[in-house]
Design an enzyme around this catalytic site. Sequence first.
Site, mmCIF file in Angstrom:
data_model
loop_
_atom_site.group_PDB
_atom_site.id
_atom_site.type_symbol
_atom_site.label_atom_id
_atom_site.label_comp_id
_atom_site.label_asym_id
_atom_site.label_seq_id
_atom_site.Cartn_x
_atom_site.Cartn_y
_atom_site.Cartn_z
ATOM 1 N N ASP A 195 0.837 -1.206 0.000
ATOM 2 C CA ASP A 195 0.000 0.000 0.000
ATOM 3 C C ASP A 195 0.873 1.258 0.000
ATOM 4 O OD1 ASP A 195 -3.168 0.472 0.844
ATOM 5 O OD2 ASP A 195 -1.857 2.173 1.264
ATOM 6 N N GLU A 327 3.323 16.837 3.471
ATOM 7 C CA GLU A 327 3.273 16.571 4.927
ATOM 8 C C GLU A 327 4.520 15.784 5.328
ATOM 9 O OE1 GLU A 327 -1.504 16.166 5.416
ATOM 10 O OE2 GLU A 327 -0.519 14.360 4.733
ATOM 11 N N CYS A 345 -0.596 12.999 14.130
ATOM 12 C CA CYS A 345 -0.387 11.572 13.805
ATOM 13 C C CYS A 345 1.097 11.233 13.673
ATOM 14 C CB CYS A 345 -1.042 11.216 12.470
ATOM 15 S SG CYS A 345 -2.823 11.118 12.531
ATOM 16 N N CYS A 423 -7.746 12.283 10.314
ATOM 17 C CA CYS A 423 -6.901 11.193 10.818
ATOM 18 C C CYS A 423 -6.457 11.429 12.262
ATOM 19 C CB CYS A 423 -5.681 11.020 9.923
ATOM 20 S SG CYS A 423 -4.803 12.555 9.585
ATOM 21 N N CYS A 424 -6.217 12.706 12.619
ATOM 22 C CA CYS A 424 -5.589 12.967 13.926
ATOM 23 C C CYS A 424 -6.521 12.788 15.137
ATOM 24 C CB CYS A 424 -4.986 14.366 13.946
ATOM 25 S SG CYS A 424 -3.687 14.618 12.719
HETATM 26 O O1 FUB Z 1 -3.353 9.461 4.251
HETATM 27 C C1 FUB Z 1 -3.968 9.127 5.467
HETATM 28 C C2 FUB Z 1 -3.647 10.161 6.510
HETATM 29 O O2 FUB Z 1 -4.162 11.425 6.131
HETATM 30 C C3 FUB Z 1 -2.175 10.425 6.690
HETATM 31 O O3 FUB Z 1 -1.545 9.547 7.552
HETATM 32 C C4 FUB Z 1 -2.160 11.817 7.200
HETATM 33 O O4 FUB Z 1 -0.920 12.436 7.073
HETATM 34 C C5 FUB Z 1 -3.240 12.475 6.381
HETATM 35 O O5 FUB Z 1 -2.735 12.917 5.193
HETATM 36 ZN ZN ZN Z 2 -3.276 12.910 11.298
#
Ligand code: FUB
Ligand code: ZN
Length: 653
Positions: A195, A327, A345, A423-424
Site C-alpha cells: 500500500d 506533509e 499523527c 486522521c488525527c
Molecule cells: O493518508 C492518510 C492520513 O491522512 C495520513 O496519515 C495523514 O498524514 C493524512 O494525510
Molecule cells: Zn493525522
Amino acid sequence: MLKEIPLKQIQISDDFWSFYINTIKEKTIPYQYSVLDNSPYVNIENENKKDYFEKDKSNALENFRVAAGISDGGHYGMIFQDSDVYKWLEAVAYSLQVNPDRKLQAVADEVVNLISAAQTDDGYINTYFQVKEPRLKYRMLYSGHELYCMGHLLEALVAYYETTQNTAALNIAQKVVNHIDSVFGYEENKIHGSDGHPEIELGLIKFYELTKDEKALKLAEFFLDIRGKNTEFYKEEMARNEKDGLPIKMIKVPHLETYLVAHKQPKDMTEAVGHAVRMLYLAASMARIVHHNSDSEMYVACKAIWDNIVHKKMYITGGVGSTTDGEAFTGDYDLPNDIMYCETCASIALAYFAYDMFKIQPDTEYIDVIERTLYNGILSGASLDGIHFFYVNPLEVHGNINDSNPDHGHVKRVRPQWYSCACCPPNFARTIGSVQRYIYTIDEENKTVYLNLFAKSRLKYGDIDIIQDTDFPGSNSIHYTVSSNSPYILKIRIPYWCSNVKITVDGETFDNVKNNCYFEIGKEWNNSRIAITFDTHVMAVKANSKVIADANRLAVQYGPFVYCAEQIDNEHPLSRYRVSNDDIRSAVIAVENCDIGTVPFIKIDTTVESSEENSLYTYNPQIEYTTAKLKMLPYYTWANRGSDDMMVWLHQK
Ligand code: FUB
Ligand code: ZN
C-alpha cells in the site's frame, strides 16, 4: 524480549493522565461517535484550505451502512474515511479495558456488526471502493489506502477482541487476513506491491501476536520486502489505469516514490524521508517485525532512521515533518517553527516507533522521545475540553502572518472541531487513551520490570505488584511499594532533566544517583519500599547551530514539559522579548488558576527590545533594552484561551 503489559494490569490514578483518560472516556469518545455519525452541530475544517476536500459532514458510519445495503446513497468523504471509525473503535477498546461501560460497549458492538455487514464474503472491506469505485479495487495502491484502512481495522479488532472477547470482531479480522493472503504475495497470480500508505504491516503483526497465525506474519514480511523493490510499481499502476481509461486520482507530488516512502526497500533505508506518517508507520512496523524474526538488516535500517530523526529532524516538542508539501520530512536540521507540519499523527507514530525500538534494546533514549512526544507534540493535538483538535502543531504563530500568508494556510491558531481529513482526532484518542502502556514494560525472560515514567499508578502483573505513589508532575518525590513471589530486577528510569537524585531502597540510601539512565535494583521484594527524590530546574535549551530557524534563540523546558509564551499573558509583542540563559535558569514556577484550570506557569525576569513602531527599517539603530516579565505556559496547553500569538523559541539577548 520485552513485552507490553495489558492495559488493565496498570491502574493509573494520577491527576495528570487520569484527567485525559477520563476526558477521552466521558467526552472525546461520545463526541467523536456523534461526528462520525454526522452530528449537525460540528463545523468541519478544510485543512490546507483546499476546496476539493468534502467538508459538510463526516459520513464515516453512514458509508458503512451504504456499503452494507442498509442505507441508500453514495460514499462521502476521504478515500480513507473508514479508518476514522477503526481508530475510534480502538480507542473504545482501550477505554473499556480500564473502565468497563456496558452502554459504550453496546454501541461499539453495533459498530463491529456494521463493519461485519459491510464486509464482503471474500473478506474485502473498503466502503469507498465498494460504493464509489469498484473498478479501481487494488488498482491504485499508490493512493487507494485500502490496505491502510484494513491495517487500522486489524489493530482495532485485535484491541477490541482482547478487551471484550467479541468473536465477531475476531472473525472479521481473520477474514481480512485470509483475503489479503489470497490477493497479495510473491506468487505469480498475486499482486507484487504494498500500500502507498504503510499501516497494514502493523495490523498484521498485531493480528499475528494475538492469534499466532503465521500467515499474517508472512504477509507483513512480504509487504516490508516488496516495498521499493520495483520503484516504478506505482507509476506502472497509474499508467495501467490511464491506458484502461480509469481515473488516476493521485495527489500531485514531485517525487512520488519518496513521498510514499517506497524509494527503496525498507531494509536499505538510512534516513527519514517522505510523508512523515507513512515513514513512521513503516518504521514502527519494521521495528516491530524485528521482535519476531530478528532480522538484523532490518534492525540496522531502523536504527539509522531513528538516529536521523532524533538527532537531525525532530522538533523539541517531538513534532516531525517540516513541510506541508507532502506533509513530509525535509533535509537534516531544517526545522522551521511556523510553516512546519508536525502533524499530531506523526508524533504519535514516532512514539510507536520509539516503543518498539525500546523493546528491542531498552535504552532510555527511546523513552525520552516517547515522553517528549506525549507531554508535548501529542497532547497539544487536543484541547483540554477533549473535543477540539489540532492536525498541525506549530511552534510559533503570529496572527497577522497566519491570516494573510497562504504559506501558513495549514496552520490553525485554534483547534477546530473536526477536519475533512480527520486522521488525527481519533488517533489522539487511541494513543492518549492507552498511555499507561508506556509507564511499565516487562522482560519476563530476565525477570526485569522497566519503570519508565513517573505517574501515580499500580502495576499488578503475574506475581509482581508495584504501587507507585507520587504527585508528579506536581512534585519531585516518588514512592514505590513492591512485592513479588520471586526475585525481580527493577530498572527505574532516571530522566535526563532531573538532578540531585537520591534513592532509598528499604532503608539503604544511594546519593548522587546518575541521571539519564536506568537505576537497577535486583532483590526479593516483600512489601519493599523505594523512595526517590530529585530536583528539577527550569532549563534553557539551545538548538544545534545548523538549525537556522533557531539561531540566536532559546527554548524553555521544565521536567518533560516544553514551554511557550502566549500573547495573552504578556504585555509586549512576543518577538521583542530577549532572554538569556541566566534569565531562564533563574525563572520561577508559579502554579496559578486560570481559565484552563491549574497551570504551572514559568515567570522570567528578562528584557524587551525598544521598538521603532512606525518605521519599517531603522538605519544605525540605537537599540535599548528595558526590563520586563515574560510568562510562559506548558506548550500542550496553548490555544485553549482563544487565538493568540505564540512562540516556543524565544529570541536571545
Ligand atoms: O493518508 C492518510 C492520513 O491522512 C495520513 O496519515 C495523514 O498524514 C493524512 O494525510
Ligand atoms: Zn493525522
